[in-house]
Every structure is written in C-alpha cells, then in structure tokens.
Design an enzyme around this catalytic site. Structure first.
Site, PDB file in Angstrom:
ATOM      1  N   THR A   1      10.887  -9.676   5.429  1.00 25.65           N
ATOM      2  CA  THR A   1      11.740  -9.775   4.268  1.00 25.65           C
ATOM      3  C   THR A   1      11.061  -9.113   3.082  1.00 25.65           C
ATOM      4  OG1 THR A   1      12.579 -11.892   5.060  1.00 25.65           O
ATOM      5  CG2 THR A   1      12.977 -11.363   2.754  1.00 25.65           C
TER       6      THR A   1
ATOM      7  N   CYS B   1     -16.019   7.324  -9.980  1.00 29.13           N
ATOM      8  CA  CYS B   1     -16.192   7.583  -8.545  1.00 29.13           C
ATOM      9  C   CYS B   1     -17.388   6.855  -7.961  1.00 29.13           C
ATOM     10  CB  CYS B   1     -16.383   9.084  -8.300  1.00 29.13           C
ATOM     11  SG  CYS B   1     -15.063  10.091  -8.970  1.00 29.13           S
TER      12      CYS B   1
END
Length: 158
Positions: free
Chosen positions: A1, A89
């Site tokens: 769902t 990073c």
C-alpha cells in the site's frame, strides 16, 4: 500500500521549497558573503577554497595555515557552532578530500579546511557570532601548533 498522505505531503513540501528557492538563495548568498568578508578581514592566512561566484549560495569552504580542521571543529562545537572539515564527499574521514586535492590544494593544507553550510534558519546574528568567536580560536590553536610560524618571511597572503 502506498503512503498517500506522505506522498501528498512531500509534493506540497516540494512546491513550497520551489516557491522559496530564489529568495532563500539570495538571502544565503548575502550571509555567505558577510561570513567570508568577516573571516578574511580578521584572520591571517585564511584562504577560500574554490571560486566565490561559482559555488552554492549556502556554502563557504576555507582553509587555514597551521591548524588541523578537527581541532577547529571541536572548539567551534564548544561555542555551539557546527562545521565540517574537508568536503562533503569525505565527511567523517580523516583522509584529505580528493576534491580538494584535485583542486591542487596540498594534503597538509586540505587537513586545515572547514566547510560552513548555511540554511534557512541561519541569521545575521549567527554569522556575527561566528566572526566574533572564530578568530580567537584560530589564534589559540596556532599558539599551540608546532607548524605555525606567524613571523615567517615565507608566509604571503594569496
């Protein structure tokens, strides 16, 4: 769902964010520029990583001679200021950022880098507080640093 309420809520959040994006970017650019000007004026041997015009409006990335980024992070944290070292990073890594190395910044200087990220909740008072508390932190850390030489003839401002 499917989570219909979550999907509808996310769509509305995107809509609201898109409507504010230009105003937020303009405000954050002003705060970013205010921060850089204040730090550049009050701290010796501080350098901007990257180009001032070609960057995100909410980001300023600097490096400082003679200090490790982690020491600055700890002392700024004690003042209630959250920053990161290196680049996004390499957050959490002790290795120098490959991005900074690719920009031609030597590893020892990349280790002395900080990333300040501003957001919707950042105020002029926050920026002024940082400009007030950071220079004494830099001075204190450089006084303890075995690699900082404030009077070296070789030190020249970029």
């Amino acid at each position: 769902t499917h989570n219909v309420p979550g999907i509808v809520g996310m769509a509305k959040a995107f809509e609201l964010a898109a409507a504010r994006m230009s105003d937020d970017a303009l405000r954050e650019t002003g705060l970013r520029d205010r921060l850089w000007q204040g730090l550049d004026k009050s701290i010796e041997a501080i350098y901007l990583n990257g180009d001032m015009a070609r960057r995100l409006p909410n980001n300023i990335h600097v490096r400082l001679d003679g200090i490790e980024g982690e020491a600055m992070i700890l002392m700024l944290d004690m003042e209630g200021i959250c920053v990161s070292s290196g680049s996004a990073c390499t957050t959490g890594s002790l290795d120098p950022s490959h991005v900074l190395l690719a920009m031609g910044i030597p590893a020892e200087q990349a280790h002395g880098s900080l990333r300040f990220t501003l957001g919707r909740g950042t105020t002029e008072e926050d920026i002024d507080h940082l400009i007030e508390v950071f220079p004494p932190i830099v001075t204190r850390l450089r006084e303890m640093s075995p690699i900082w030489c404030a009077n070296c003839v070789c030190k020249q401002r970029n």
